[in-house]
Design a protein around this motif. Structure first.
Motif, PDB file in Angstrom:
ATOM      1  N   LYS A   9      15.188   3.423 -38.183  1.00 27.51           N
ATOM      2  CA  LYS A   9      14.222   4.319 -38.827  1.00 27.51           C
ATOM      3  C   LYS A   9      12.803   3.761 -38.703  1.00 27.51           C
ATOM      4  O   LYS A   9      11.859   4.486 -38.361  1.00 27.51           O
ATOM      5  N   ARG A  10      12.645   2.480 -38.921  1.00 24.70           N
ATOM      6  CA  ARG A  10      11.319   1.865 -38.881  1.00 24.70           C
ATOM      7  C   ARG A  10      10.804   1.683 -37.461  1.00 24.70           C
ATOM      8  O   ARG A  10       9.609   1.799 -37.210  1.00 24.70           O
ATOM      9  N   ILE A  11      11.688   1.413 -36.534  1.00 22.07           N
ATOM     10  CA  ILE A  11      11.281   1.332 -35.130  1.00 22.07           C
ATOM     11  C   ILE A  11      10.790   2.691 -34.651  1.00 22.07           C
ATOM     12  O   ILE A  11       9.729   2.812 -34.005  1.00 22.07           O
ATOM     13  N   ALA A  12      11.531   3.739 -34.984  1.00 17.24           N
ATOM     14  CA  ALA A  12      11.155   5.094 -34.586  1.00 17.24           C
ATOM     15  C   ALA A  12       9.801   5.477 -35.179  1.00 17.24           C
ATOM     16  O   ALA A  12       8.969   6.106 -34.507  1.00 17.24           O
ATOM     17  N   LYS A  13       9.574   5.062 -36.424  1.00 13.42           N
ATOM     18  CA  LYS A  13       8.314   5.367 -37.092  1.00 13.42           C
ATOM     19  C   LYS A  13       7.142   4.677 -36.402  1.00 13.42           C
ATOM     20  O   LYS A  13       6.084   5.292 -36.176  1.00 13.42           O
ATOM     21  N   GLU A  14       7.322   3.399 -36.056  1.00 11.09           N
ATOM     22  CA  GLU A  14       6.248   2.654 -35.389  1.00 11.09           C
ATOM     23  C   GLU A  14       5.984   3.205 -33.988  1.00 11.09           C
ATOM     24  O   GLU A  14       4.826   3.316 -33.565  1.00 11.09           O
ATOM     25  N   VAL A  15       7.028   3.559 -33.257  1.00  7.90           N
ATOM     26  CA  VAL A  15       6.881   4.115 -31.912  1.00  7.90           C
ATOM     27  C   VAL A  15       6.148   5.447 -31.989  1.00  7.90           C
ATOM     28  O   VAL A  15       5.265   5.743 -31.162  1.00  7.90           O
ATOM     29  N   GLN A  16       6.481   6.266 -32.961  1.00  6.03           N
ATOM     30  CA  GLN A  16       5.825   7.559 -33.138  1.00  6.03           C
ATOM     31  C   GLN A  16       4.356   7.378 -33.466  1.00  6.03           C
ATOM     32  O   GLN A  16       3.481   8.077 -32.925  1.00  6.03           O
ATOM     33  N   LYS A  17       4.038   6.430 -34.348  1.00  8.05           N
ATOM     34  CA  LYS A  17       2.664   6.158 -34.710  1.00  8.05           C
ATOM     35  C   LYS A  17       1.883   5.677 -33.493  1.00  8.05           C
ATOM     36  O   LYS A  17       0.733   6.076 -33.281  1.00  8.05           O
ATOM     37  N   GLY A  18       2.515   4.825 -32.697  1.00 13.14           N
ATOM     38  CA  GLY A  18       1.864   4.296 -31.503  1.00 13.14           C
ATOM     39  C   GLY A  18       1.586   5.387 -30.483  1.00 13.14           C
ATOM     40  O   GLY A  18       0.532   5.401 -29.829  1.00 13.14           O
ATOM     41  N   ALA A  19       2.512   6.340 -30.367  1.00 20.26           N
ATOM     42  CA  ALA A  19       2.337   7.446 -29.429  1.00 20.26           C
ATOM     43  C   ALA A  19       1.202   8.364 -29.854  1.00 20.26           C
ATOM     44  O   ALA A  19       0.404   8.844 -29.043  1.00 20.26           O
ATOM     45  N   VAL A  20       1.080   8.598 -31.156  1.00 23.67           N
ATOM     46  CA  VAL A  20       0.002   9.454 -31.676  1.00 23.67           C
ATOM     47  C   VAL A  20      -1.354   8.791 -31.440  1.00 23.67           C
ATOM     48  O   VAL A  20      -2.331   9.445 -31.059  1.00 23.67           O
ATOM     49  N   GLN A  21      -1.431   7.487 -31.721  1.00 19.17           N
ATOM     50  CA  GLN A  21      -2.689   6.763 -31.544  1.00 19.17           C
ATOM     51  C   GLN A  21      -3.109   6.669 -30.094  1.00 19.17           C
ATOM     52  O   GLN A  21      -4.294   6.629 -29.770  1.00 19.17           O
ATOM     53  N   ALA A  22      -2.115   6.654 -29.176  1.00 15.20           N
ATOM     54  CA  ALA A  22      -2.419   6.582 -27.752  1.00 15.20           C
ATOM     55  C   ALA A  22      -2.996   7.897 -27.273  1.00 15.20           C
ATOM     56  O   ALA A  22      -3.783   7.945 -26.361  1.00 15.20           O
TER      57      ALA A  22
END
Length: 216
Positions: A203-216
């Motif tokens: 759950k936390r990995i998915a959240k961080e990956v999603q946040k990183g994708a949005v910021q990119a």
């Protein structure tokens, strides 16, 4: 104390691989996942005990201290504390001069009588109420009796200063025993906790990956 161990070095390595460029986030992700899992485990233990004994879930939760994980110490500890609980804290009622109590929800109300001595409720001079029982054949010395006697104004079943019979408080199981004691460290509990942790990590990995994708 409840412990469930993992290989944090191997877990962190696997998390860094999944996180890729965000691999530096792995320690904080694992820390949060461990703490969330510990909270869920504590809730699960409290719910299980409350479903078995005639006590409230909140009482079990409050009796379990949680030491949270940090980035430098990736472990969480649940410590259940408490001595044998007074029977007064469980479901009870007084009928016909005899106190009945029910400790476990699966059982029934039982009259508390032993050696022909029926239990009864008292309120001590301090104001504390509890369930006690006389000890047949045992008596207080006068000085100890005066210090230990109950207030006869509150319960007619207490005979007051003319009755120096020794009494004892009736006790039930402690909080650590009710939540399972050493039994919670069995393989079934360990496996369920590890499954919760794995879900929290994903759950936390998915959240961080999603946040990183949005910021990119």
């Amino acid at each position: 104390m409840i412990t469930v161990g993992i290989n944090d070095t191997a877990t962190l390595a696997a998390m860094r691989k999944q996180l890729g460029a965000l691999s530096y986030k792995a320690p904080s992700c694992l820390q949060n996942a461990i703490n969330a899992t510990a909270r869920e485990a504590r809730k699960s233990l409290a719910s299980g005990a409350a479903g078995t004994y005639t006590r409230k879930k909140s009482e079990f939760t409050k009796a379990m201290d949680l030491t949270r994980a940090s980035k430098s110490h990736l472990d969480a500890i649940i410590r259940a504390k408490g001595e044998a609980e007074e029977l007064q804290r469980f479901k009870s009622k007084e009928s016909g001069g005899v106190v009945k109590a029910q400790i476990m929800k699966a059982s029934t109300m039982k009259a508390l009588v032993r050696d022909n001595a029926a239990a009864f409720k008292v309120r001590f001079d301090s104001g504390h109420e509890t369930i006690v029982q006389r000890r047949p054949g045992e008596r207080y010395s006068l000085s100890k009796y005066v210090a230990a006697r109950a207030n006869p104004k509150h319960y007619k079943t207490w005979h007051g200063p003319s009755d120096p019979a020794r009494i004892k408080k009736l006790l039930g199981p402690s909080i650590p025993v009710m939540i399972g004691g050493d039994k919670v460290n069995n393989e079934d509990f360990r496996q369920k906790t590890l499954e919760m942790l794995a879900a929290q990590i994903e759950k936390r990995i998915a959240k961080e990956v999603q946040k990183g994708a949005v910021q990119a």
